[in-house]
Enzyme design. Structure first.
Site, mmCIF file in Angstrom:
data_model
loop_
_atom_site.group_PDB
_atom_site.id
_atom_site.type_symbol
_atom_site.label_atom_id
_atom_site.label_comp_id
_atom_site.label_asym_id
_atom_site.label_seq_id
_atom_site.Cartn_x
_atom_site.Cartn_y
_atom_site.Cartn_z
ATOM 1 N N GLN A 191 144.590 50.140 -14.801
ATOM 2 C CA GLN A 191 143.173 50.179 -14.424
ATOM 3 C C GLN A 191 142.576 51.572 -14.545
ATOM 4 O O GLN A 191 141.346 51.719 -14.522
ATOM 5 C CB GLN A 191 142.997 49.665 -13.001
ATOM 6 N N CYS A 241 141.057 47.111 -9.232
ATOM 7 C CA CYS A 241 142.254 46.296 -9.015
ATOM 8 C C CYS A 241 141.909 44.829 -8.827
ATOM 9 O O CYS A 241 142.635 43.941 -9.258
ATOM 10 C CB CYS A 241 143.022 46.816 -7.809
ATOM 11 N N HIS A 300 144.046 47.061 -1.807
ATOM 12 C CA HIS A 300 144.471 46.940 -3.202
ATOM 13 C C HIS A 300 144.874 45.498 -3.494
ATOM 14 O O HIS A 300 145.451 44.817 -2.642
ATOM 15 C CB HIS A 300 145.658 47.874 -3.445
ATOM 16 N N ASN A 337 151.507 44.944 -10.852
ATOM 17 C CA ASN A 337 150.488 45.916 -10.496
ATOM 18 C C ASN A 337 149.659 46.275 -11.728
ATOM 19 O O ASN A 337 149.932 45.806 -12.844
ATOM 20 C CB ASN A 337 151.149 47.165 -9.892
#
Length: 325
Positions: free
Chosen positions: A126, A132, A268, A289
């Protein structure tokens, strides 16, 4: 007395020199450059504190995870949170969904990894953008579409960043996966990444590309809050968007099963793409992630599953949702 003080000072200088050399090597590895010496010195002091925290944690043999001096080692916790997270709570949104299609699931595999079943795209990054929420949404969307159609398509996070704005979602300033799912439903789909590539910045919505969706969903559902069992039922059937508190050790996570300490102040979002039990007997969630492949286990993390607190480790059981194709 003076000799003892002088010896101690010399020892500190040697330690600082050694740390500074390590800092220079770290800068070279990650291509880090600073505008002036004051900035470099400030970053060095932050680097030292982060390294001390990492080494102290790694010296604790009881912890089943390791931290590393990664690409974020010159950032304070506050800077890291502002640059690399991006979850925003539901605020004044309409009531969350009340149906849960997996409610009556009674049997699930003992372990599962959606990567091995072709339902997970490679890890993305990102960048310095609080997006996120878009990556977590897209990860869940890509998995749902693949399971329904057999086609794994890299979908566009940038469309969400640029076009799903106003209200709760604000591009690089943060957002909420549920709002992103609603946008995808209302727009009858999301375009693919090739049509609308990621820039890690807020731009004007490209209406032409938005009109060429590559995958659509009919609905989304929230996993019942504070239930790791219900989350397990969902993840056993498809990748799921989950939100966590990513402060503390998560920033420097390298490998193993993260067992905390970890709070529930969500900041997050990631995609839960599996679960299992480690070799040393710790149940875990497998999380994809959006910080690139140099972070964690090639971009993935494992965090403890089946803990006593109903919120789950890092609050993972408090804000989870998935797409329905």
């Amino acid at each position: 007395m003076f000799g003892a003080w002088s010896s101690e000072a010399t020892s500190r200088n040697v330690q600082d020199a050694s740390m500074y050399e390590r800092y220079e090597q770290w800068m070279a590895r990650y291509g880090r450059q600073y505008s002036n010496m004051n900035e470099k010195e400030t970053r060095f002091n932050i680097f030292k504190k982060n390294v001390a925290f990492i080494e102290s944690s790694n010296n604790n043999a009881d912890k089943p995870y390791k931290l590393s001096v990664n690409q974020f080692a010159d950032l304070t916790a506050e800077e890291f949170k502002s640059q690399r997270t991006g979850f925003k709570g539901p605020g004044d949104l309409p009531p969350l969904t009340t149906t849960f299609k997996y409610e009556n699931v009674s049997v699930v595999p003992s372990s599962l990894d959606w990567r091995t079943k072709g339902a997970v795209m490679p890890v993305k990054d990102q960048g310095e953008c609080g997006s996120c929420w878009a990556f977590a949404t897209v990860g869940a969307l890509e998995g749902a579409i693949q399971l329904a159609t057999g086609k794994l398509i890299s979908m566009s996070e940038q469309e969400l960043v640029d076009c799903n704005v106003g209200g709760e979602n604000e591009g690089c300033n943060g957002g909420y996966p549920d709002v992103a799912f609603l946008y995808i439903i209302e727009k009858h789909g999301l375009t693919n990444e090739a049509n609308y590539p990621y820039t890690a910045s807020d731009n004007v919505c490209n209406a032409t590309e938005v009109d060429t969706p590559s995958g659509s969903i009919t609905a989304y559902e929230d996993v019942p809050v504070n239930s790791e069992l219900d989350l397990l039922k969902a993840v056993a059937n498809q990748p799921v968007s989950v939100c966590i508190q990513a402060s503390g050790a998560f920033m420097s996570y390298s490998s193993g099963v993260l067992t905390g300490p970890c709070g529930t102040d969500l900041d997050h979002c990631v995609t839960a793409v599996g679960y299992g039990t480690s070799d040393d007997g710790i149940d875990y969630w497998l999380l994809k992630n959006s910080w690139g492949t140099e972070w964690g286990e090639e971009g993935y993390a494992r965090i403890q599953r089946n803990i006593e607190a109903v919120e789950g480790m890092c609050g993972i059981a408090t804000s989870a949702s998935y797409a329905i194709v």
